[in-house]
Design an enzyme around this catalytic site. Sequence first.
Site, short mmCIF file in Angstrom:
data_model
loop_
_atom_site.label_atom_id
_atom_site.label_comp_id
_atom_site.label_asym_id
_atom_site.label_seq_id
_atom_site.Cartn_x
_atom_site.Cartn_y
_atom_site.Cartn_z
N LYS A 54 39.34 -25.16 81.08
CA LYS A 54 38.01 -24.57 80.94
C LYS A 54 37.15 -25.38 79.97
O LYS A 54 35.97 -25.63 80.22
CB LYS A 54 38.13 -23.11 80.44
CG LYS A 54 38.70 -22.17 81.50
CD LYS A 54 39.08 -20.81 80.94
CE LYS A 54 39.69 -19.94 82.03
NZ LYS A 54 40.26 -18.67 81.54
N GLN A 98 40.95 -14.85 76.27
CA GLN A 98 41.97 -15.25 77.24
C GLN A 98 43.09 -14.22 77.33
O GLN A 98 43.64 -13.78 76.33
CB GLN A 98 42.55 -16.62 76.82
CG GLN A 98 43.54 -17.21 77.79
CD GLN A 98 42.95 -17.56 79.15
OE1 GLN A 98 41.85 -18.09 79.23
NE2 GLN A 98 43.66 -17.26 80.21
N ASP A 124 33.44 -12.92 82.35
CA ASP A 124 34.62 -12.61 83.17
C ASP A 124 34.32 -11.47 84.15
O ASP A 124 35.11 -11.22 85.06
CB ASP A 124 35.80 -12.19 82.26
CG ASP A 124 36.77 -13.34 82.02
OD1 ASP A 124 36.80 -14.26 82.85
OD2 ASP A 124 37.48 -13.30 81.00
#
Length: 312
Positions: A54, A98, A124
């Site tokens: 990422k 995460q 997200d």
Amino acid sequence: MSARLLDGTAVAAQIRAEVGPRVAAFAARARRPPGLGIVLVGDNPASETYIAGKVKAAAGVGLRIDLERLPATASLAQLLGIVERLNGSDVYDGILVQSPLPEAMGAGAERRVFDVIHPAKDVDGFHPINVGRLMQNRATLIACTPSGIMELLERSQIAIAGTRAVVIGRSDIVGKPTAILLLHRHATVTMCHSRTPDLPAIAREADLLVAAIGRPAFVTPAFIKGGATVVDVGITRLTDRAQVERIVGAGSKRLQDFERRGSVVIGDVHPSVAEVAGALTPVPGGVGPLTVAMLLKNTVTAAEERFKARGR
Ligand code: NAP
């Protein structure tokens, strides 16, 4: 092999190429690049790999990306404190914590964290407000893997409207949002899970089958209607040579990869499905690259929306 392979790496590159100019245009207007704050708790090796991917991809399109680390022993309160700070900062348009969080943080920790991330920075797409907007087909921030699957299908000219779609897996992050997105695109959708009886028979009705289960090579040709499109979301890293050989076959290129690296990533779909499916997303190189590309896209979208909301 007869199935056409749907190239997620190429589609992800297209999306990144579209995000780059939006990042530059935003930076020119706002006099700062869109910013993504990532929080990583503990030292899970798989998470480290995902984060590295990422960070590299975000830097490649000109996003600002900052990584904050907490030790595995950190408390939930410490983590929520960082999220609140990122919520209040004008530098960050997107926040990503995460998964998975260390078990020691407690059973409901992930949900608590997702609830605290400001919906406008929820790149997200896990916040209940964004999930509700998705249900009503008016979301701007949608979970990255499901929206990536839609991009892959649409840009590969796979028809969705009017098809029978079956989604195996009902998680909040993949299965459910994927089913809803297919429904919004006018598929007739059936959702299956671990309590679904006679799963292969239901799956065989599908023109479009999505497997988001987390069980390597679970979906065999017995699940497939000839010519169907099969989307393999599963990612499982296998280290047992005998198991890998059973799945990929002796003498295959995948087995050679395993011999070189000591492990290999296997999807939920058995390789022999390629003989009966019409189109198939490979693992690796199918859905995975889209997930990262959609995170970049969501970050620039969040930045643009926040900028607009201030009337600038
Ligand atoms: P999850 O939360 O564990 O959900 C798995 C789902 O599969 C559950 O709904 C479960 O049913 C269902 N399932 C499990 N065993 C089954 C069986 N024998 N028959 C039918 N259904 C069964 O997993 P997830 O987060 O959705 O992830 C699924 C897979 O996708 C994993 O391999 C994950 O690593 C991968 N993934 C990939 C990406 C990517 O970028 N490519 C992104 C996210 C996830 P119940 O609800 O009944 O338990």
